[in-house]
Design an enzyme around this catalytic site. Structure first.
Site, PDB file in Angstrom:
ATOM      1  N   ARG A 120      -3.464 -10.251   4.512  1.00  0.00           N
ATOM      2  CA  ARG A 120      -3.965 -10.130   2.999  1.00  0.00           C
ATOM      3  C   ARG A 120      -2.782  -9.641   2.378  1.00  0.00           C
ATOM      4  O   ARG A 120      -2.597  -8.702   2.517  1.00  0.00           O
ATOM      5  CB  ARG A 120      -5.366  -9.380   2.887  1.00  0.00           C
ATOM      6  CG  ARG A 120      -5.867  -9.449   1.612  1.00  0.00           C
ATOM      7  CD  ARG A 120      -6.992  -8.481   1.607  1.00  0.00           C
ATOM      8  NE  ARG A 120      -7.570  -8.246   0.297  1.00  0.00           N
ATOM      9  CZ  ARG A 120      -7.366  -7.578  -0.724  1.00  0.00           C
ATOM     10  NH1 ARG A 120      -6.171  -6.731  -0.505  1.00  0.00           N
ATOM     11  NH2 ARG A 120      -7.749  -7.670  -1.857  1.00  0.00           N
ATOM     12  N   LYS A 142       0.795  -1.188  -0.004  1.00  0.00           N
ATOM     13  CA  LYS A 142      -0.010  -0.073  -0.298  1.00  0.00           C
ATOM     14  C   LYS A 142       0.957   1.423  -0.130  1.00  0.00           C
ATOM     15  O   LYS A 142       2.048   1.419   0.343  1.00  0.00           O
ATOM     16  CB  LYS A 142      -1.083  -0.030   1.275  1.00  0.00           C
ATOM     17  CG  LYS A 142      -2.114  -1.092   0.793  1.00  0.00           C
ATOM     18  CD  LYS A 142      -3.289  -0.908   1.875  1.00  0.00           C
ATOM     19  CE  LYS A 142      -4.322  -1.937   1.175  1.00  0.00           C
ATOM     20  NZ  LYS A 142      -5.460  -2.180   2.130  1.00  0.00           N
TER      21      LYS A 142
HETATM   22  N1  HH2 Z   1      -7.550  -3.701   0.709  1.00  0.00           N
HETATM   23  C1  HH2 Z   1      -7.849  -3.694  -0.604  1.00  0.00           C
HETATM   24  C2  HH2 Z   1      -8.849  -4.535  -1.111  1.00  0.00           C
HETATM   25  N2  HH2 Z   1      -9.488  -5.427  -0.237  1.00  0.00           N
HETATM   26  N3  HH2 Z   1      -9.986  -5.997   2.029  1.00  0.00           N
HETATM   27  C3  HH2 Z   1      -9.552  -6.241   3.019  1.00  0.00           C
HETATM   28  N4  HH2 Z   1     -10.269  -7.019   3.943  1.00  0.00           N
HETATM   29  N5  HH2 Z   1      -8.597  -5.494   3.771  1.00  0.00           N
HETATM   30  C4  HH2 Z   1      -7.793  -4.658   2.931  1.00  0.00           C
HETATM   31  O1  HH2 Z   1      -6.911  -3.957   3.464  1.00  0.00           O
HETATM   32  C5  HH2 Z   1      -8.107  -4.681   1.354  1.00  0.00           C
HETATM   33  C6  HH2 Z   1      -9.427  -5.487   0.979  1.00  0.00           C
HETATM   34  C7  HH2 Z   1      -6.811  -2.868  -1.535  1.00  0.00           C
HETATM   35  O2  HH2 Z   1      -6.046  -3.684  -2.101  1.00  0.00           O
HETATM   36  P1  HH2 Z   1      -5.744  -4.285  -3.748  1.00  0.00           P
HETATM   37  O3  HH2 Z   1      -7.117  -5.390  -3.868  1.00  0.00           O
HETATM   38  O4  HH2 Z   1      -4.678  -4.941  -3.871  1.00  0.00           O
HETATM   39  O5  HH2 Z   1      -6.158  -3.206  -4.641  1.00  0.00           O
HETATM   40  P2  HH2 Z   1      -7.631  -2.862  -5.295  1.00  0.00           P
HETATM   41  O6  HH2 Z   1      -8.543  -2.240  -4.412  1.00  0.00           O
HETATM   42  O7  HH2 Z   1      -7.111  -1.596  -6.015  1.00  0.00           O
HETATM   43  O8  HH2 Z   1      -8.004  -3.968  -6.343  1.00  0.00           O
END
Ligand code: HH2
Length: 273
Positions: free
Chosen positions: A255, A220
């Site tokens: 995660r 992040k």
């Molecule tokens: N962060 C993201 C998405 N889903 N779910 C939980 N429970 N906790 C988190 O910190 C979290 C999440 C964001 O990361 P990512 O899926 O890699 O990115 P994007 O939202 O751009 O797909």
């Protein structure tokens, strides 16, 4: 199932591998949009040691383009089916804010709903309860579009804990199994750098709430602020530092994008500490 058997306070945290079936996720957008690419990626994460595969069809980054529910379902359901057809020993979680998507994903074999909005969709809790699924309740300030507009907190740890406690009560009242509810501070969701740091320092307060805590700090942008690494894929060392902090605090799930490296870190650390 890993989620129900291995999430004990004495074992290391479960590794949740991220599968983004999106064109625009912040670190891997567009790489796994085609179902065959996403399934291959998911199976690689399972081989690398993921306990749970967290499959999502909508990016929640601030500038992400909106996606229709039908499109989100069309992205994730074939991937869930493909992963489960391969017979791998993992649980599948659906990363969505939309009850209709959760419903379709749970019908396709997912067993956990990971909802970054804390189940804001009025039908989400009912859908989760009806399927007997697990549920991740995450804290977010505002919506993905507004969440980084100068977030202000008096005491970010206390405010996040109060919010998560309220959402957990609502989930239990709606019939979600209390022992299948996870809490997540929502690193990067409506938080400035110092809020993310305070939440990571204060993880024990969330762990003391008694539910398993999930931490999503992988790659992040606050890690970019702390290290000067602008490219998300180059934030592995910072991401692993957060995994160690999670372990220290008694967090039960991390995660992550980099499953192999996280697994190796945890295996070695649990063996030698
Ligand atoms: N962060 C993201 C998405 N889903 N779910 C939980 N429970 N906790 C988190 O910190 C979290 C999440 C964001 O990361 P990512 O899926 O890699 O990115 P994007 O939202 O751009 O797909």
């Amino acid at each position: 199932m890993a989620e129900q058997t291995a999430a004990s306070p004495t074992a290391g945290p479960l590794v949740w591998g991220i599968v983004n079936v999106t064109p625009d996720s912040f670190s891997d957008g567009g790489r796994f949009l085609r179902p065959d690419a996403a399934i291959a990626h998911a199976l690689r994460l399972a081989r690398d040691g993921a306990d749970i595969l967290d499959i999502g069809g909508e990016s929640t980054r601030p500038v992400a383009a909106p996606v229709s529910t039908n499109e989100e379902i069309a992205r994730v359901v074939p991937v869930i089916e493909g992963v489960l057809a391969a017979g791998v020993d993992v649980d599948v979680s659906i990363d969505t804010r939309h009850a209709l998507v959760a419903d379709a994903a749970l019908a396709a074999g997912a067993t956990i709903v990971n909802d970054v909005s804390g189940a804001a969709d009025p039908r989400m809790l009912d859908v989760t309860a009806r399927h007997g699924a697990g549920l991740v309740l995450m804290h977010m300030r505002g919506t993905p579009q507004t969440m980084q507009d100068r977030p202000v907190y008096d005491d970010v740890v206390a405010e996040v804990a109060t919010y998560l406690d309220e959402r957990r009560s609502a989930a239990v009242a709606a019939g979600v199994a209390p022992d299948r509810i996870w809490l997540d501070p929502g690193i990067g969701f409506g938080k400035a750098l110092e809020h993310n740091v305070e939440l990571l320092r204060g993880l024990e307060a969330l762990v003391r709430m008694g539910a398993p805590v999930l931490l999503g700090a992988s790659r992040k942008s606050f890690l970019g602020s702390l290290t000067g690494r602008d490219i998300p894929e180059e934030r592995l060392a910072g991401s692993l530092a957060c995994v160690l902090r999670a372990l220290e605090a008694g967090v039960r799930g991390v995660r992550v994008h980099d499953v192999r490296e996280t697994r190796e870190l945890l295996d070695v650390f649990m063996r030698i500490r």
